[in-house]
Design a protein around this motif. Sequence first.
Motif, PDB file in Angstrom:
ATOM      1  N   MET A  86       0.830  -1.202   0.000  1.00  0.00           N
ATOM      2  CA  MET A  86       0.000   0.000   0.000  1.00  0.00           C
ATOM      3  C   MET A  86       0.866   1.255   0.000  1.00  0.00           C
ATOM      4  O   MET A  86       0.601   2.211  -0.745  1.00  0.00           O
ATOM      5  N   GLY A  87       1.905   1.266   0.825  1.00  0.00           N
ATOM      6  CA  GLY A  87       2.781   2.425   0.900  1.00  0.00           C
ATOM      7  C   GLY A  87       3.464   2.716  -0.424  1.00  0.00           C
ATOM      8  O   GLY A  87       3.519   3.878  -0.872  1.00  0.00           O
ATOM      9  N   MET A  88       3.990   1.681  -1.076  1.00  0.00           N
ATOM     10  CA  MET A  88       4.661   1.883  -2.366  1.00  0.00           C
ATOM     11  C   MET A  88       3.679   2.356  -3.426  1.00  0.00           C
ATOM     12  O   MET A  88       3.996   3.216  -4.256  1.00  0.00           O
ATOM     13  N   ASN A  89       2.463   1.820  -3.392  1.00  0.00           N
ATOM     14  CA  ASN A  89       1.458   2.228  -4.371  1.00  0.00           C
ATOM     15  C   ASN A  89       1.057   3.680  -4.165  1.00  0.00           C
ATOM     16  O   ASN A  89       0.912   4.450  -5.128  1.00  0.00           O
ATOM     17  N   PHE A  90       0.867   4.085  -2.902  1.00  0.00           N
ATOM     18  CA  PHE A  90       0.498   5.472  -2.595  1.00  0.00           C
ATOM     19  C   PHE A  90       1.608   6.432  -3.008  1.00  0.00           C
ATOM     20  O   PHE A  90       1.341   7.521  -3.519  1.00  0.00           O
ATOM     21  N   LEU A  91       2.857   6.034  -2.775  1.00  0.00           N
ATOM     22  CA  LEU A  91       3.980   6.889  -3.157  1.00  0.00           C
ATOM     23  C   LEU A  91       4.033   7.040  -4.677  1.00  0.00           C
ATOM     24  O   LEU A  91       4.300   8.134  -5.198  1.00  0.00           O
ATOM     25  N   ALA A  92       3.759   5.964  -5.384  1.00  0.00           N
ATOM     26  CA  ALA A  92       3.770   6.003  -6.848  1.00  0.00           C
ATOM     27  C   ALA A  92       2.660   6.883  -7.404  1.00  0.00           C
ATOM     28  O   ALA A  92       2.820   7.478  -8.485  1.00  0.00           O
ATOM     29  N   LEU A  93       1.540   6.975  -6.697  1.00  0.00           N
ATOM     30  CA  LEU A  93       0.433   7.810  -7.169  1.00  0.00           C
ATOM     31  C   LEU A  93       0.837   9.273  -7.299  1.00  0.00           C
ATOM     32  O   LEU A  93       0.253  10.014  -8.102  1.00  0.00           O
ATOM     33  N   GLY A  94       1.820   9.693  -6.518  1.00  0.00           N
ATOM     34  CA  GLY A  94       2.298  11.062  -6.629  1.00  0.00           C
ATOM     35  C   GLY A  94       3.292  11.270  -7.747  1.00  0.00           C
ATOM     36  O   GLY A  94       3.662  12.408  -8.044  1.00  0.00           O
ATOM     37  N   LEU A  95       3.727  10.173  -8.388  1.00  0.00           N
ATOM     38  CA  LEU A  95       4.757  10.258  -9.420  1.00  0.00           C
ATOM     39  C   LEU A  95       4.257   9.878 -10.808  1.00  0.00           C
ATOM     40  O   LEU A  95       4.890  10.250 -11.806  1.00  0.00           O
ATOM     41  N   LEU A  96       3.159   9.139 -10.874  1.00  0.00           N
ATOM     42  CA  LEU A  96       2.651   8.645 -12.151  1.00  0.00           C
ATOM     43  C   LEU A  96       1.174   8.981 -12.314  1.00  0.00           C
ATOM     44  O   LEU A  96       0.462   9.170 -11.319  1.00  0.00           O
ATOM     45  N   PRO A  97       0.684   9.016 -13.551  1.00  0.00           N
ATOM     46  CA  PRO A  97      -0.760   9.185 -13.767  1.00  0.00           C
ATOM     47  C   PRO A  97      -1.550   8.031 -13.165  1.00  0.00           C
ATOM     48  O   PRO A  97      -1.070   6.882 -13.118  1.00  0.00           O
ATOM     49  N   LEU A  98      -2.752   8.317 -12.717  1.00  0.00           N
ATOM     50  CA  LEU A  98      -3.613   7.306 -12.095  1.00  0.00           C
ATOM     51  C   LEU A  98      -3.845   6.091 -12.997  1.00  0.00           C
ATOM     52  O   LEU A  98      -3.776   4.952 -12.522  1.00  0.00           O
ATOM     53  N   PRO A  99      -4.131   6.273 -14.303  1.00  0.00           N
ATOM     54  CA  PRO A  99      -4.361   5.081 -15.150  1.00  0.00           C
ATOM     55  C   PRO A  99      -3.148   4.165 -15.240  1.00  0.00           C
ATOM     56  O   PRO A  99      -3.286   2.946 -15.300  1.00  0.00           O
ATOM     57  N   GLU A 100      -1.941   4.743 -15.251  1.00  0.00           N
ATOM     58  CA  GLU A 100      -0.743   3.913 -15.343  1.00  0.00           C
ATOM     59  C   GLU A 100      -0.531   3.102 -14.071  1.00  0.00           C
ATOM     60  O   GLU A 100      -0.173   1.926 -14.123  1.00  0.00           O
ATOM     61  N   VAL A 101      -0.739   3.725 -12.939  1.00  0.00           N
ATOM     62  CA  VAL A 101      -0.616   3.005 -11.671  1.00  0.00           C
ATOM     63  C   VAL A 101      -1.613   1.845 -11.647  1.00  0.00           C
ATOM     64  O   VAL A 101      -1.286   0.731 -11.213  1.00  0.00           O
ATOM     65  N   THR A 102      -2.826   2.106 -12.110  1.00  0.00           N
ATOM     66  CA  THR A 102      -3.864   1.067 -12.131  1.00  0.00           C
ATOM     67  C   THR A 102      -3.485  -0.065 -13.072  1.00  0.00           C
ATOM     68  O   THR A 102      -3.591  -1.245 -12.718  1.00  0.00           O
ATOM     69  N   ALA A 103      -3.017   0.280 -14.268  1.00  0.00           N
ATOM     70  CA  ALA A 103      -2.682  -0.743 -15.266  1.00  0.00           C
ATOM     71  C   ALA A 103      -1.506  -1.601 -14.820  1.00  0.00           C
ATOM     72  O   ALA A 103      -1.553  -2.836 -14.906  1.00  0.00           O
ATOM     73  N   ILE A 104      -0.442  -0.970 -14.335  1.00  0.00           N
ATOM     74  CA  ILE A 104       0.728  -1.731 -13.880  1.00  0.00           C
ATOM     75  C   ILE A 104       0.361  -2.599 -12.682  1.00  0.00           C
ATOM     76  O   ILE A 104       0.868  -3.715 -12.513  1.00  0.00           O
ATOM     77  N   GLY A 105      -0.544  -2.098 -11.856  1.00  0.00           N
ATOM     78  CA  GLY A 105      -0.967  -2.848 -10.676  1.00  0.00           C
ATOM     79  C   GLY A 105      -1.617  -4.178 -11.003  1.00  0.00           C
ATOM     80  O   GLY A 105      -1.644  -5.092 -10.164  1.00  0.00           O
ATOM     81  N   PHE A 106      -2.134  -4.316 -12.227  1.00  0.00           N
ATOM     82  CA  PHE A 106      -2.755  -5.582 -12.603  1.00  0.00           C
ATOM     83  C   PHE A 106      -1.728  -6.681 -12.852  1.00  0.00           C
ATOM     84  O   PHE A 106      -2.094  -7.806 -13.208  1.00  0.00           O
ATOM     85  N   ALA A 107      -0.450  -6.350 -12.652  1.00  0.00           N
ATOM     86  CA  ALA A 107       0.569  -7.416 -12.655  1.00  0.00           C
ATOM     87  C   ALA A 107       0.417  -8.304 -11.430  1.00  0.00           C
ATOM     88  O   ALA A 107       0.866  -9.465 -11.449  1.00  0.00           O
ATOM     89  N   ALA A 108      -0.200  -7.785 -10.372  1.00  0.00           N
ATOM     90  CA  ALA A 108      -0.301  -8.540  -9.118  1.00  0.00           C
ATOM     91  C   ALA A 108      -0.994  -9.890  -9.277  1.00  0.00           C
ATOM     92  O   ALA A 108      -0.452 -10.913  -8.851  1.00  0.00           O
ATOM     93  N   PRO A 109      -2.217  -9.954  -9.868  1.00  0.00           N
ATOM     94  CA  PRO A 109      -2.843 -11.278 -10.008  1.00  0.00           C
ATOM     95  C   PRO A 109      -2.065 -12.219 -10.918  1.00  0.00           C
ATOM     96  O   PRO A 109      -2.111 -13.436 -10.731  1.00  0.00           O
ATOM     97  N   LEU A 110      -1.340 -11.662 -11.888  1.00  0.00           N
ATOM     98  CA  LEU A 110      -0.517 -12.510 -12.753  1.00  0.00           C
ATOM     99  C   LEU A 110       0.654 -13.092 -11.975  1.00  0.00           C
ATOM    100  O   LEU A 110       0.978 -14.274 -12.090  1.00  0.00           O
ATOM    101  N   LEU A 111       1.284 -12.263 -11.159  1.00  0.00           N
ATOM    102  CA  LEU A 111       2.409 -12.728 -10.348  1.00  0.00           C
ATOM    103  C   LEU A 111       1.952 -13.705  -9.273  1.00  0.00           C
ATOM    104  O   LEU A 111       2.723 -14.589  -8.869  1.00  0.00           O
ATOM    105  N   THR A 112       0.717 -13.575  -8.834  1.00  0.00           N
ATOM    106  CA  THR A 112       0.182 -14.510  -7.842  1.00  0.00           C
ATOM    107  C   THR A 112       0.199 -15.934  -8.382  1.00  0.00           C
ATOM    108  O   THR A 112       0.486 -16.886  -7.646  1.00  0.00           O
TER     109      THR A 112
END
Length: 309
Positions: A86-112
């Motif tokens: 959560m902390g890393m994601n929140f920090l990234a929200l201040g550095l990247l556009p919201l759609p990019e953070v959301t799209a890259i975040g969908f790597a999580a279920p794949l990595l699972t």
Amino acid sequence: MPYETYQPFKAITLKLVSVVAFTSMAAMVKATADVVPTGEAVFFRSAFAMPVLFTWLWISGSLRSGIKVKSPIGHVLRGLIGSSAMGMNFLALGLLPLPEVTAIGFAAPLLTVVFAALLLKERVGPFRLSMVLLGLVGVMIVLSPRMTLDTAADGAALGAVLVLCSAVARALAQIQIRRLVEIDNTTAIVFWFTVTTTGLSLLTAPFGWVMPDPISLGLLIGAGLLGGLGQILMTSAYRFAGAALVAPFDYSAIIMALGMGYFLFDEIPTVQMLIGSCVVIAAGGLIIWREHRLGLRRGKARSGMTPQG
């Protein structure tokens, strides 16, 4: 049927509203990223989710059973991993556009899927593995414009790395959750994660917390309330239909993030982001479709067995 009552429309509606809640929560955190430290944002997200979750447990009559656990250490470990994500994601929200953070975040279920094979010894067939690789290619397409020397100066490269690391941590958290659900109630896992994350975030207070202005304070409180509400709605959605029907609607978050990013933050998506997002969605959707088909086949096979198997 494993659901309380099969109500697909209700399940889809709950899931979509939960996605709206989570995406709005991310937008609120992003709006405060320039003025509020990340650890403080994690605290508000977790602390103000607790009253919502506590009320839900009380109304549902599962307050007592919903907070009992058999593995406190397991929940602390899940909290450590989850709060880091959560902390890393929140920090990234201040550095990247919201759609990019959301799209890259969908790597999580794949990595699972990968971690489940490595750590839980789950069998991963060639189809799922190929879809995981395809999804990760999509993630790399989204990441590619950010991993250059030109973007390193403005923090975009750091933001991309943070989201990817957050996705890894979220995937590991899912592995820990799979272990915990074998011994503890789902509501207990959700509740104690919120409690643990709140406590851990307080440890960051000596590193520069600030008194938010009224608008930022309202946004942070709203993020916490929406986070708790989104968790309840998401959990409830799976009570009325199976994952094969409900899970694909997770990807509506990209559409919502595109809209919020454009109208709230003047963020215009790049071609690479759109292409990569489509690849990730296709890979994740095909995995869900394949698992659904295999589940139906197993169900038919079981129904055709004799009582002796």
